[in-house]
Design a protein around this motif. Structure first.
Motif, PDB file in Angstrom:
ATOM      1  N   HIS A   1       0.798  -1.028   0.009  1.00 54.02           N
ATOM      2  CA  HIS A   1      -0.019  -0.077  -0.015  1.00 54.02           C
ATOM      3  C   HIS A   1       0.808   1.360  -0.171  1.00 54.02           C
ATOM      4  CE1 HIS A   1       0.852  -0.522   4.458  1.00 54.02           C
ATOM      5  NE2 HIS A   1       0.776   0.952   4.439  1.00 54.02           N
ATOM      6  N   GLU A   2       2.284   1.029   0.457  1.00 54.98           N
ATOM      7  CA  GLU A   2       3.054   2.286   0.337  1.00 54.98           C
ATOM      8  C   GLU A   2       3.310   2.716  -0.996  1.00 54.98           C
ATOM      9  OE1 GLU A   2       6.568   1.629   2.609  1.00 54.98           O
ATOM     10  OE2 GLU A   2       5.655   0.901   4.309  1.00 54.98           O
ATOM     11  N   TYR A   3       3.153   1.825  -1.949  1.00 53.25           N
ATOM     12  CA  TYR A   3       3.575   2.128  -3.257  1.00 53.25           C
ATOM     13  C   TYR A   3       2.090   2.248  -4.155  1.00 53.25           C
ATOM     14  CZ  TYR A   3       5.972   2.118  -7.775  1.00 53.25           C
ATOM     15  OH  TYR A   3       6.351   2.394  -8.976  1.00 53.25           O
ATOM     16  N   VAL A   4       1.178   1.468  -3.935  1.00 49.75           N
ATOM     17  CA  VAL A   4      -0.066   1.565  -4.653  1.00 49.75           C
ATOM     18  C   VAL A   4      -1.227   1.568  -3.623  1.00 49.75           C
ATOM     19  CG1 VAL A   4       0.705   0.577  -6.665  1.00 49.75           C
ATOM     20  CG2 VAL A   4      -0.097  -1.031  -4.951  1.00 49.75           C
ATOM     21  N   ASN A   5      -1.070   2.349  -2.759  1.00 52.43           N
ATOM     22  CA  ASN A   5      -2.371   2.575  -2.001  1.00 52.43           C
ATOM     23  C   ASN A   5      -3.638   2.746  -2.526  1.00 52.43           C
ATOM     24  OD1 ASN A   5      -3.692   2.404   0.232  1.00 52.43           O
ATOM     25  ND2 ASN A   5      -3.240   4.518   1.102  1.00 52.43           N
TER      26      ASN A   5
ATOM     27  N   SER B   1      18.510  11.599 -10.139  1.00 52.10           N
ATOM     28  CA  SER B   1      17.303  11.804  -9.370  1.00 52.10           C
ATOM     29  C   SER B   1      15.985  11.807 -10.516  1.00 52.10           C
ATOM     30  CB  SER B   1      17.194  12.923  -8.711  1.00 52.10           C
ATOM     31  OG  SER B   1      17.512  14.090  -9.337  1.00 52.10           O
ATOM     32  N   ARG B   2      16.293  11.747 -11.849  1.00 50.65           N
ATOM     33  CA  ARG B   2      15.268  11.885 -12.630  1.00 50.65           C
ATOM     34  C   ARG B   2      14.949  10.636 -13.683  1.00 50.65           C
ATOM     35  NH1 ARG B   2      12.592  15.424 -10.422  1.00 50.65           N
ATOM     36  NH2 ARG B   2      13.586  17.366  -9.710  1.00 50.65           N
ATOM     37  N   PRO B   3      14.440   9.559 -13.357  1.00 51.60           N
ATOM     38  CA  PRO B   3      14.352   8.410 -13.806  1.00 51.60           C
ATOM     39  C   PRO B   3      13.294   8.557 -15.131  1.00 51.60           C
ATOM     40  CG  PRO B   3      12.820   8.398 -12.273  1.00 51.60           C
ATOM     41  CD  PRO B   3      13.458   9.643 -12.049  1.00 51.60           C
TER      42      PRO B   3
ATOM     43  N   VAL C   1       1.765  10.183 -10.561  1.00 48.85           N
ATOM     44  CA  VAL C   1       3.159   9.929  -9.702  1.00 48.85           C
ATOM     45  C   VAL C   1       3.159   9.931  -8.433  1.00 48.85           C
ATOM     46  CG1 VAL C   1       5.565   9.946  -9.688  1.00 48.85           C
ATOM     47  CG2 VAL C   1       4.623   9.640 -11.920  1.00 48.85           C
TER      48      VAL C   1
ATOM     49  N   GLU D   1       0.914   7.980  -6.242  1.00 48.14           N
ATOM     50  CA  GLU D   1       1.399   6.572  -6.142  1.00 48.14           C
ATOM     51  C   GLU D   1       2.439   6.397  -5.288  1.00 48.14           C
ATOM     52  OE1 GLU D   1       2.261   4.970 -10.163  1.00 48.14           O
ATOM     53  OE2 GLU D   1       0.480   3.480  -9.778  1.00 48.14           O
ATOM     54  N   THR D   2       3.358   7.417  -5.199  1.00 50.59           N
ATOM     55  CA  THR D   2       4.654   7.160  -4.321  1.00 50.59           C
ATOM     56  C   THR D   2       4.299   7.765  -2.739  1.00 50.59           C
ATOM     57  OG1 THR D   2       5.365   9.183  -5.002  1.00 50.59           O
ATOM     58  CG2 THR D   2       6.268   7.470  -6.061  1.00 50.59           C
ATOM     59  N   CYS D   3       3.485   8.234  -2.650  1.00 48.56           N
ATOM     60  CA  CYS D   3       3.177   8.819  -1.187  1.00 48.56           C
ATOM     61  C   CYS D   3       2.758   7.631  -0.391  1.00 48.56           C
ATOM     62  CB  CYS D   3       1.727   9.743  -1.176  1.00 48.56           C
ATOM     63  SG  CYS D   3       1.526  10.376   0.584  1.00 48.56           S
ATOM     64  N   PRO D   4       3.679   7.544   0.906  1.00 53.73           N
ATOM     65  CA  PRO D   4       3.758   6.476   1.618  1.00 53.73           C
ATOM     66  C   PRO D   4       2.854   6.319   2.692  1.00 53.73           C
ATOM     67  CG  PRO D   4       5.496   7.792   2.271  1.00 53.73           C
ATOM     68  CD  PRO D   4       4.855   8.582   1.180  1.00 53.73           C
ATOM     69  N   THR D   5       2.412   7.423   2.951  1.00 52.67           N
ATOM     70  CA  THR D   5       1.271   7.380   4.081  1.00 52.67           C
ATOM     71  C   THR D   5      -0.067   6.748   3.947  1.00 52.67           C
ATOM     72  OG1 THR D   5       0.155   9.543   3.422  1.00 52.67           O
ATOM     73  CG2 THR D   5       2.135   9.880   5.072  1.00 52.67           C
TER      74      THR D   5
ATOM     75  N   LYS E   1      -3.288   7.974   2.059  1.00 51.29           N
ATOM     76  CA  LYS E   1      -2.266   8.901   1.321  1.00 51.29           C
ATOM     77  C   LYS E   1      -2.652  10.168   1.617  1.00 51.29           C
ATOM     78  CE  LYS E   1      -1.074   5.492  -2.373  1.00 51.29           C
ATOM     79  NZ  LYS E   1       0.463   5.444  -2.419  1.00 51.29           N
TER      80      LYS E   1
ATOM     81  N   LYS F   1      10.212  12.389  -7.100  1.00 51.51           N
ATOM     82  CA  LYS F   1       9.714  11.342  -7.980  1.00 51.51           C
ATOM     83  C   LYS F   1       8.792  12.228  -9.229  1.00 51.51           C
ATOM     84  CE  LYS F   1      11.359   7.864  -6.324  1.00 51.51           C
ATOM     85  NZ  LYS F   1      12.941   7.512  -6.753  1.00 51.51           N
TER      86      LYS F   1
END
Ligand code: SF4
Ligand code: SF4
Ligand code: SF4
Lengths: 330, 516
Positions: free
Chosen positions: A83-87, A113-115, B426, B429-433, B436, B474
């Motif tokens: 959920h941290e990635y796809v909450n 830092s820029r993928p 993006v 998606e990346t926000c970890p709380t 969110k 990100k």
């Protein structure tokens, strides 16, 4: 002078002792540092970023791909941390059999830092589950990707499956070499990718709209698991076809459980034999008329289409054999 | 007697090796429980400076007594036996120097300029007494840690020597930090151990303590034939051939070994031992220097800094104390930046005012604060960053709130869905709380060219945002992200708040630093 020489002798003894004492101290210090080093709370070091290195999937992420370098370490997420990635969306994966996700970023080394491309590699455990999330995430829209066993190209991304893996690539740059990178990843998967996704063909009941995978409790029935459901448009009707693939014994068990359930609910079921096939037609007060049949490899059925209308595509489908590889848009 | 030089060399090799090992072990994957800040904990100047500014002695720093107390009896043994910078200086001086005897005598004589280190020590201690901890700028241990961590090791990485990040780490102003160390090392070419003799404030502190040492290098005046071999070998400019300056003596024991008549020994005085010379310090000059420092402290604070005014870009690591207390403890050693797995911690230049030079800041363009990481607080030797547990950081039970570093804000003029009609989530998606802090609203719009576009337009819910900065890091808008974190809302401050937001109930009350 005698006193001084005497003093020197005493000092020599003293220095000798001091030397021994001082030298003996060093192994003690070294041991103390080592001992302290082994006492730690592993939880403090167990954050998700570092744990990625423990996953064998990391080996699938090349250091370089199509002129892009992998930026930083891969990140790993498991069922607890997904959920941290796809909450908000994590349950979708978890309920579809998700095992772990490894995320790698690619870009130019000088712009660390820029993928330019982010690769999400989901290990879904089984090809069927990978298929489930591929089709369930955004439907099976988009042009065929030509990568892996099945996949779709999107405006800034590419999604495909290979064996039990579902791969989602997101580009942050026009012209990022997604397809080539995807192919490199499939190659790296090697043997893993050889276990092909099972055939997910359906009879051609109409224009396919969406496909989804239901891991458990299809239509609320606790014995009806691992179902692939595809909806079709036919005229102004929507048809929902389902199939479950399994061993002959499992298919038989499903058939008998379905029949027992229908009997228990007093829902009329008629057994039909038609051109060598055995079918069950259900007059369901809630779902309307629907049917199902069992072959050696699957149980397949459909809601929202009369058997007469479904017969030709169904027959063709059974005759063509069920083990063929699916085409993305059936 | 010469045996002590052999032991000293073994010690020097051991402690230099230990320093290297602890640097190596400071990489976050190898960290385990190693006391990577051991040398800093042993450092009496760190302990004294921190004690003067914060009136407490953080646990590990009590180890400094293991150096300080023996120095009172044995002299400045730390400088040649333990101090990594001193040992490196000594080795380089040895390599650089190929002088004739007469030149060495001249070079190794004590010079009045060597008093400078005592004046520097006075300045640093007066600063500390007035609450400004600047010892770390010149403390040799902090200096060498900082230089290796923020400059030399990244340079080795870049040259292909393997790295602690997959890519070489980058550090803000690292070249300046490394340049200071290189200058110190190169100075050995001109004068043996110039740094240790002339500038090192820790050496000055230890030299001052060594005044009362009973065990010293002693010269038997009857045996001495004035050949000056001892002077030639002396590393500390201690004049061993005359009235020895034991405040300058590093106890390298070279002189004892060099003496052909065994006139020198280390120990208690004999009946024919020469007298020593007291500390060479001009009291009047000391008072002048101290007064100058008293004037300088308010000057350094007269600039705009987060001590007086919240500064958006001064985002401190999780667990950092309120700014004034943080500055009263941080010795600019860079250990936190060494262990940080994402390279987000960067040394400040003047962003945090003069006092904050080389203190750690989060720069989200480079990295972000990993949600489950608490390493920086675990290694900070002075508790400027308090050691947090993961549960405390993320606000898991029994804690009720996560630690907040700041708050993220959208720049709608740069955000793809807001300004360019381009779909992007993006940041969400990346926000970890959990839940969110970023949520979005789905809107269907008609773009300028008549296309129908469905977009998810993101928003931040500030009370959920912890300021980790992953969204900023990100964000695909590359040069200046379309979402950026500023320090407002940071847990450590009671003042840095969005004042009009009180009704939403996310204004915290008093700050519990956990340090009593
Ligand atoms: S905050 Fe960082 S630089 Fe400052 S003392 Fe702690 S570890 Fe060293
Ligand atoms: S807690 Fe955050 S800032 Fe501190 S070391 Fe970990 S990632 Fe870096
Ligand atoms: S800084 Fe960004 S990613 Fe981190 S909690 Fe706030 S909104 Fe989420």
């Amino acid at each position: 002078m005698a006193g001084i020489r005497g003093a020197t002798r005493q000092e020599s003894v003293g220095v000798g002792r001091a030397r021994v004492g001082l030298l003996a101290l060093l192994p003690l210090i070294a041991w103390g540092v080592y001992w302290e080093g082994q006492r730690y709370d592993p939880g403090l070091l167990d954050f998700k970023n570092a744990a990625a290195r423990l996953s064998p999937l990391v080996a699938l992420f090349p250091e370089r791909a199509e002129g892009l370098a992998r930026l930083g370490e891969t990140r790993r997420f498991d069922r607890e941390s997904l959920h941290e990635y796809v909450n908000g969306h994590a349950e979708f994966f978890i309920s579809a059999g998700f095992k772990e996700l490894v995320v790698g970023e690619y870009g130019l080394p000088q712009e660390a830092s820029r993928p330019k491309v982010v690769v999400d590699l989901y290990d879904m455990g089984k090809p069927l589950f990978a298929f489930g999330v591929l089709t369930g995430e955004g439907g099976d829209g988009g042009p065929e990707a030509g990568v892996g066993e099945m996949g779709f190209a999107e405006s800034r991304g590419l999604r495909f499956i290979s064996g039990p893996y579902y791969v989602k690539m997101t580009a942050f740059d026009e012209g990022a070499p997604l397809k080539a990178m995807g192919q490199a990843l499939v190659k790296a998967m090697g043997q893993a990718g050889v276990a092909k996704a099972q055939g997910f063909r359906f009879p051609e009941f109409g224009k396919p709209l969406a496909t989804r995978f239901i891991k458990e409790n299809y239509r609320g029935l606790d014995f009806f698991d691992q179902v692939v459901e595809r909806s079709f448009q036919r005229g102004d009707q929507t048809i929902q076809a389902f199939q479950v693939m399994g061993s002959e014994a499992r298919n038989l068990e499903l058939e008998s459980k379905l029949l027992a359930f229908l009997k228990g609910e007093e829902i009329p079921v008629e057994r039909l034999e038609k051109e060598g096939l055995v079918l069950f037609q259900v007059q369901d007060p809630y779902e309307g008329e629907w049917f199902f049949l069992r072959t050696q490899e699957q149980v397949i059925g459909a809601f929202g289409i009369p058997l007469d209308a479904a017969w030709t595509p169904l027959k063709e489908f059974v005759n063509r054999g069920q083990t063929q590889h699916d085409e993305p848009r059936s | 007697m010469g045996g002590l030089r052999g032991v000293r060399r073994i010690y020097a090799a051991f402690f230099l090796g230990l320093f290297g090992f602890l640097l190596w072990a400071g990489e976050f994957e190898r960290l385990k429980g190693f006391e990577v800040g051991l040398f800093l904990q042993l450092d009496p100047l760190t302990a004294l400076g921190g004690f003067l500014t914060s009136h407490t002695l953080y646990k590990g720093l009590a180890l400094a007594l293991l150096i300080l107390i023996p120095t009172l009896f044995l002299g400045r043994f730390f400088c040649s036996w333990i101090c990594p910078l001193g040992i490196v200086n000594q080795v380089l001086s040895h390599i650089f120097h190929r002088r004739r005897a007469v030149e060495s005598w001249e070079e190794n004589r004590y010079r009045p300029v060597y008093r400078v280190k005592y004046y520097l020590l006075v300045v640093l201690l007066v600063f500390a007494g007035l609450g400004s901890l600047q010892t770390g700028l010149l403390d040799p241990i902090a200096l060498i840690y900082r230089s290796f961590t923020l400059s030399l090791l990244p340079a080795v990485d870049r040259a292909g020597g393997g790295g602690w990040f997959a890519l070489p780490a980058v550090f803000h102003g690292g070249v300046l930090i490394g340049g200071v160390l290189l200058a110190i090392l190169l100075a050995n070419r001109l004068i043996t151990r110039f740094w240790c003799r002339a500038l090192c404030p820790l050496g000055a502190l230890l030299g001052w303590c060594a005044q009362w040492s009973l065990w010293r290098i002693r010269r038997d005046v009857d045996r001495c034939n004035q050949c000056k071999q001892c002077l030639r070998a002396c590393q500390g400019a201690a004049d061993p051939d005359g009235a020895l300056r034991h405040t300058e003596c590093h106890l390298c024991m070279n002189c004892i070994e060099a003496c052909g008549t065994q006139a020198l020994h280390y120990g208690l005085a004999g009946s024919r031992s020469s007298i020593g010379r007291p500390l060479d310090l001009n009291r009047r000059r000391v008072v002048e220097v101290a007064l100058a420092a008293v004037v300088a402290v308010p000057m350094t604070r007269s600039t705009l800094s987060p001590r007086s005014t919240p500064t958006p870009e001064v985002i401190r690591p999780p667990g950092s104390l309120p700014e004034a207390q943080f500055l009263a403890r941080c010795i600019k050693c860079g250990l936190c930046m060494r262990v940080c797995p994402t390279n987000v911690l960067q040394p400040a230049l003047l962003e945090a005012g003069f006092e904050g030079l080389w203190t750690p800041l989060l720069m989200n363009a480079v990295g972000y604060c990993e949600h489950h990481c608490v390493l920086c607080g675990q290694v900070c030797p002075t508790a400027a960053i308090r050691p947090l547990s993961v549960a405390e950081k993320v606000g898991a039970p029994p804690f009720t709130k996560p630690v907040r570093l700041g708050t993220a804000f959208f720049d709608r003029g740069r955000c793809l869905p807001w300004a360019m009609d381009v779909p992007c989530i993006v940041c969400e998606e990346t926000c970890p709380t959990s839940p969110k802090a970023i949520w979005y609203e789905t809107v269907a719009i008609t773009s300028r060219d008549g296309r129908k576009v469905t977009l998810k337009r993101p928003f931040v819910q500030p009370e959920l945002c912890i300021g980790c900065g992953i969204c900023e890091n990100k964000c695909p808008v590359t040069d200046l992200a379309a979402i950026r974190v500023s320090s407002v809302g940071e847990s450590r401050s009671g003042d840095n708040r969005m004042l009009l937001n009180q009704q939403s109930g996310w204004i915290e009350g008093t700050i519990d630093t956990g340090l009593g």
